[in-house]
Enzyme design. Structure first.
Site, PDB file in Angstrom:
ATOM      1  N   VAL A 152      -0.818  -3.523  -5.048  1.00 38.56           N
ATOM      2  CA  VAL A 152      -1.348  -2.455  -4.769  1.00 38.56           C
ATOM      3  C   VAL A 152      -0.536  -1.718  -3.520  1.00 38.56           C
ATOM      4  O   VAL A 152      -0.180  -2.471  -2.589  1.00 38.56           O
ATOM      5  CB  VAL A 152      -2.849  -2.723  -4.147  1.00 38.56           C
ATOM      6  CG1 VAL A 152      -3.403  -1.509  -3.806  1.00 38.56           C
ATOM      7  CG2 VAL A 152      -3.385  -3.516  -5.557  1.00 38.56           C
ATOM      8  N   CYS A 153      -0.457  -0.284  -3.491  1.00 38.18           N
ATOM      9  CA  CYS A 153       0.200   0.192  -2.363  1.00 38.18           C
ATOM     10  C   CYS A 153      -0.757   2.004  -2.345  1.00 38.18           C
ATOM     11  O   CYS A 153      -1.549   1.818  -3.066  1.00 38.18           O
ATOM     12  CB  CYS A 153       1.670   0.558  -2.712  1.00 38.18           C
ATOM     13  SG  CYS A 153       2.043   1.645  -3.910  1.00 38.18           S
ATOM     14  N   PRO A 154      -0.426   2.640  -1.357  1.00 38.79           N
ATOM     15  CA  PRO A 154      -1.070   3.811  -1.125  1.00 38.79           C
ATOM     16  C   PRO A 154      -1.134   4.649  -2.481  1.00 38.79           C
ATOM     17  O   PRO A 154      -2.308   5.071  -2.733  1.00 38.79           O
ATOM     18  CB  PRO A 154      -0.227   4.661  -0.233  1.00 38.79           C
ATOM     19  CG  PRO A 154       0.206   3.444   0.587  1.00 38.79           C
ATOM     20  CD  PRO A 154       0.541   2.442  -0.425  1.00 38.79           C
TER      21      PRO A 154
END
Length: 118
Positions: free
Chosen positions: A62-64
């Site tokens: 998960v990242c932005p």
């Protein structure tokens, strides 16, 4: 390496079949808000910490915005200790996440040590 939709991640969390969520943002961003149960492994630390994921059956990075997490998923997938695990990147990242967000224990700045005496 595949991508998984935010909706499918939410379904897995609701069904109790939660994957290991690896949030690759830096700790201050993670503390501001993350998917509950996420493990914070900043991208720059991932090569040194990937062994922590060796027992996982399903890993979702998960990242932005779902871009850096693709690279993180590829790195995890290439680790020799990850053999049978499904490794996916969450498409769209946190910007597309409509589910619950958990923030740090408080919004205080991290303790930088004792305050100056003046």
């Amino acid at each position: 390496m595949d991508e998984i939709s935010t909706e499918r991640v939410a379904e897995l969390l609701e069904d109790g079949a939660a994957p290991t969520l690896v949030d690759i943002r830096e700790p201050p961003a993670f503390r501001r808000g993350h998917i509950p149960g996420s493990l914070n492994v900043p991208f720059r630390q991932l090569p040194d910490r990937v062994a922590e994921l060796a027992d996982a059956d399903h890993v979702v990075t998960v990242c932005p915005h779902g871009k850096s997490s693709v690279q993180a998923a590829k790195l995890i997938e290439s680790y020799e200790g990850i053999t049978d695990a499904t490794v996916e990147s969450m498409a769209g990242g946190l910007s597309e996440w409509d589910g619950e967000i958990e923030s740090g224990a408080d919004d205080a700045e991290p303790d930088e040590g004792p305050a100056a005496p003046f």
